[in-house]
Design a protein around this motif. Structure first.
Motif, short mmCIF file in Angstrom:
data_model
loop_
_atom_site.label_atom_id
_atom_site.label_comp_id
_atom_site.label_asym_id
_atom_site.label_seq_id
_atom_site.Cartn_x
_atom_site.Cartn_y
_atom_site.Cartn_z
N PRO A 14 0.82 -1.21 0.00
CA PRO A 14 0.00 0.00 0.00
C PRO A 14 0.86 1.26 0.00
O PRO A 14 1.85 1.35 0.72
CB PRO A 14 -0.81 -0.12 1.28
N GLY A 15 0.47 2.21 -0.82
CA GLY A 15 1.23 3.43 -0.99
C GLY A 15 2.25 3.37 -2.10
O GLY A 15 2.82 4.41 -2.46
N GLY A 16 2.48 2.20 -2.64
CA GLY A 16 3.45 2.03 -3.70
C GLY A 16 2.91 2.38 -5.06
O GLY A 16 1.76 2.82 -5.21
N SER A 17 3.74 2.17 -6.06
CA SER A 17 3.41 2.53 -7.44
C SER A 17 3.73 1.40 -8.39
O SER A 17 4.63 0.59 -8.14
CB SER A 17 4.20 3.78 -7.88
N LEU A 18 2.98 1.36 -9.47
CA LEU A 18 3.24 0.47 -10.58
C LEU A 18 2.94 1.21 -11.86
O LEU A 18 2.09 2.10 -11.89
CB LEU A 18 2.38 -0.80 -10.53
N ARG A 19 3.62 0.82 -12.92
CA ARG A 19 3.35 1.37 -14.24
C ARG A 19 3.02 0.22 -15.17
O ARG A 19 3.85 -0.66 -15.41
CB ARG A 19 4.55 2.15 -14.77
N LEU A 20 1.80 0.22 -15.67
CA LEU A 20 1.35 -0.78 -16.60
C LEU A 20 1.53 -0.28 -18.02
O LEU A 20 1.34 0.91 -18.30
CB LEU A 20 -0.12 -1.13 -16.38
N SER A 21 1.88 -1.19 -18.91
CA SER A 21 2.03 -0.85 -20.31
C SER A 21 1.14 -1.75 -21.15
O SER A 21 0.94 -2.93 -20.83
CB SER A 21 3.48 -1.00 -20.76
N TYR A 59 -10.99 9.62 -16.03
CA TYR A 59 -10.69 8.72 -14.92
C TYR A 59 -11.92 8.44 -14.10
O TYR A 59 -12.81 9.29 -13.95
CB TYR A 59 -9.62 9.34 -14.01
N GLY A 60 -11.96 7.24 -13.54
CA GLY A 60 -12.97 6.94 -12.56
C GLY A 60 -12.71 7.70 -11.27
O GLY A 60 -11.58 8.06 -10.95
N ASP A 61 -13.78 7.93 -10.53
CA ASP A 61 -13.66 8.72 -9.31
C ASP A 61 -12.69 8.10 -8.31
O ASP A 61 -12.00 8.82 -7.57
CB ASP A 61 -15.03 8.87 -8.64
N ASP A 62 -12.61 6.79 -8.28
CA ASP A 62 -11.78 6.11 -7.29
C ASP A 62 -10.29 6.25 -7.58
O ASP A 62 -9.48 6.02 -6.68
CB ASP A 62 -12.14 4.63 -7.21
N VAL A 63 -9.93 6.60 -8.80
CA VAL A 63 -8.51 6.63 -9.16
C VAL A 63 -8.03 8.00 -9.58
O VAL A 63 -6.81 8.21 -9.69
CB VAL A 63 -8.18 5.61 -10.27
N GLU A 64 -8.92 8.93 -9.82
CA GLU A 64 -8.51 10.26 -10.26
C GLU A 64 -7.60 10.91 -9.23
O GLU A 64 -7.87 10.90 -8.04
CB GLU A 64 -9.73 11.13 -10.51
N GLY A 65 -6.51 11.45 -9.72
CA GLY A 65 -5.51 12.04 -8.86
C GLY A 65 -4.40 11.09 -8.48
O GLY A 65 -3.34 11.54 -8.01
N ARG A 66 -4.62 9.80 -8.66
CA ARG A 66 -3.61 8.79 -8.36
C ARG A 66 -3.08 8.09 -9.60
O ARG A 66 -1.92 7.69 -9.63
CB ARG A 66 -4.17 7.74 -7.39
N LEU A 85 -1.09 3.36 -4.39
CA LEU A 85 -1.96 2.20 -4.54
C LEU A 85 -2.53 1.74 -3.20
O LEU A 85 -1.86 1.82 -2.16
CB LEU A 85 -1.20 1.07 -5.21
N GLN A 86 -3.74 1.28 -3.24
CA GLN A 86 -4.48 0.83 -2.08
C GLN A 86 -4.91 -0.62 -2.30
O GLN A 86 -5.00 -1.07 -3.44
CB GLN A 86 -5.71 1.70 -1.84
N PRO A 87 -5.19 -1.36 -1.23
CA PRO A 87 -5.68 -2.73 -1.41
C PRO A 87 -6.90 -2.83 -2.31
O PRO A 87 -7.06 -3.83 -3.02
CB PRO A 87 -5.99 -3.18 0.02
N GLY A 118 -4.86 -9.31 -19.81
CA GLY A 118 -4.85 -8.84 -18.45
C GLY A 118 -3.53 -9.07 -17.74
O GLY A 118 -2.77 -9.97 -18.07
N THR A 119 -3.28 -8.24 -16.74
CA THR A 119 -2.12 -8.39 -15.88
C THR A 119 -2.56 -8.18 -14.44
O THR A 119 -3.33 -7.27 -14.14
CB THR A 119 -1.00 -7.40 -16.28
N GLN A 120 -2.09 -9.03 -13.56
CA GLN A 120 -2.52 -9.02 -12.17
C GLN A 120 -1.81 -7.92 -11.39
O GLN A 120 -0.58 -7.80 -11.44
CB GLN A 120 -2.25 -10.37 -11.52
N VAL A 121 -2.59 -7.15 -10.66
CA VAL A 121 -2.07 -6.15 -9.73
C VAL A 121 -2.57 -6.52 -8.34
O VAL A 121 -3.78 -6.62 -8.12
CB VAL A 121 -2.51 -4.73 -10.10
N THR A 122 -1.65 -6.72 -7.42
CA THR A 122 -2.00 -7.05 -6.05
C THR A 122 -1.36 -6.03 -5.13
O THR A 122 -0.14 -5.85 -5.14
CB THR A 122 -1.53 -8.46 -5.69
N VAL A 123 -2.19 -5.38 -4.34
CA VAL A 123 -1.73 -4.38 -3.37
C VAL A 123 -1.97 -4.95 -1.99
O VAL A 123 -3.12 -5.08 -1.56
CB VAL A 123 -2.44 -3.04 -3.55
N SER A 124 -0.91 -5.29 -1.31
CA SER A 124 -1.04 -5.95 -0.02
C SER A 124 0.25 -5.76 0.77
O SER A 124 1.34 -5.69 0.20
CB SER A 124 -1.32 -7.44 -0.19
#
Length: 125
Positions: A14-21, A59-66, A85-87, A118-124
């Motif tokens: 949590p709090g980390g970052s990822l960049r998807l391509s 952007y969706g409301d849940d992700v805008e700004g992030r 990133l959040q769980p 698809g690519t799996q993103v896991t925030v934990s």
């Protein structure tokens, strides 16, 4: 063969970052609207972000700004930078493309014709 391939997913705290391509092959992205979707277990596929043929972004409301979506037509790619990133962001992330009717884009899955696997993103922690 028309194809989209996502990469960049993984496990992040949590709090980390990822960049998807998302890399397109068999076609060029210039005249396509591109979107990122995600799907968590037991939930419907959710539109996260999209970019139009002229580079406008939504952007969706849940992700805008992030999250930030960007396209590089020269490389035939679309990226999704995900920060703070959040769980709740956990899920399989898909990129999708469609020829739009105008210069905007949508975040409804049925509007899109070309999909990556698809690519799996896991925030934990």
């Amino acid at each position: 063969q028309v194809q989209l391939v996502e990469s960049g997913g993984g496990l992040v705290q949590p709090g980390g970052s990822l960049r998807l391509s998302c890399v397109a092959s068999g076609f060029t992205l210039d005249y396509y609207a591109i979107a990122w979707f995600r799907q968590a277990p037991g939930k419907e596929r959710e539109g996260v972000s999209c970019t139009s043929t002229i580079g406008n972004t939504y952007y969706g409301d849940d992700v805008e700004g992030r999250f930030t979506i960007s396209r590089d037509n020269a490389k035939n790619t679309v990226d999704l930078q995900m920060n703070s990133l959040q769980p709740e962001d956990t899920g399989v992330y898909y990129c999708a493309a469609t020829l739009p009717s105008g210069s905007s884009c949508g975040r409804v899955a049925i509007e899109y014709d070309i999909w990556g696997q698809g690519t799996q993103v896991t925030v934990s922690s």
